[in-house]
Design a protein around this motif. Sequence first.
Motif, short mmCIF file in Angstrom:
data_model
loop_
_atom_site.label_atom_id
_atom_site.label_comp_id
_atom_site.label_asym_id
_atom_site.label_seq_id
_atom_site.Cartn_x
_atom_site.Cartn_y
_atom_site.Cartn_z
N LYS A 7 0.83 -1.20 0.00
CA LYS A 7 0.00 0.00 0.00
C LYS A 7 0.87 1.25 0.00
O LYS A 7 2.02 1.22 0.41
N ALA A 23 -3.74 3.97 -0.58
CA ALA A 23 -4.23 3.23 -1.74
C ALA A 23 -3.40 1.97 -1.93
O ALA A 23 -2.28 1.86 -1.44
N THR A 24 -3.98 1.04 -2.67
CA THR A 24 -3.22 -0.15 -3.06
C THR A 24 -2.34 0.23 -4.25
O THR A 24 -2.59 1.22 -4.93
N ASP A 28 -6.47 1.24 -6.10
CA ASP A 28 -7.72 1.34 -5.34
C ASP A 28 -7.51 2.22 -4.12
O ASP A 28 -6.65 1.93 -3.29
N ILE A 29 -8.30 3.30 -4.00
CA ILE A 29 -8.20 4.19 -2.84
C ILE A 29 -8.97 3.57 -1.69
O ILE A 29 -10.16 3.28 -1.81
N LEU A 30 -8.29 3.37 -0.57
CA LEU A 30 -8.89 2.72 0.59
C LEU A 30 -9.50 3.72 1.55
O LEU A 30 -10.58 3.49 2.09
N GLU A 31 -8.82 4.82 1.80
CA GLU A 31 -9.31 5.84 2.73
C GLU A 31 -8.68 7.18 2.36
O GLU A 31 -7.56 7.23 1.84
N THR A 32 -9.40 8.25 2.65
CA THR A 32 -8.85 9.60 2.54
C THR A 32 -9.35 10.42 3.72
O THR A 32 -10.38 10.10 4.33
N SER A 61 -8.11 2.22 7.79
CA SER A 61 -8.14 1.25 6.69
C SER A 61 -7.78 -0.17 7.14
O SER A 61 -7.86 -1.10 6.36
N THR A 63 -4.86 -1.17 7.99
CA THR A 63 -3.54 -1.50 7.43
C THR A 63 -2.51 -1.61 8.54
O THR A 63 -2.47 -0.79 9.46
#
Length: 71
Positions: A7, A23-24, A28-32, A61, A63
Motif C-alpha cells: 500500500k 491506496a493499493t 484502489d483508494i482505501l481511505e482519505t 483502513s 492496514t
Amino acid sequence: MINLGGKIVAVDLGATKILTGIATKAGDILETVKIMTRSERSAGDIIADISSSVEYIINKSGTDYSQIDAV
C-alpha cells in the motif's frame, strides 16, 4: 513480476487543506481524510496534523504499518 500487494500513503499539503490518502498499488483508494491547513499556525503544528492524518488513515483502513511500501 511487480508486487501489487503493498500500500501507498500520499499527502497533498496545500495552502488551504491537507489531503491524505492510502491506496493499493493497483490504484484502489482505501481511505482519505481532508483537514484544513490553517496557514496562520506554526510549521510544527501543521507537521503534527500531517502525522496525525497519516496515522488516522492507516488505522481506519485496517492496514498494518508493515504493509506500507511508500509514502
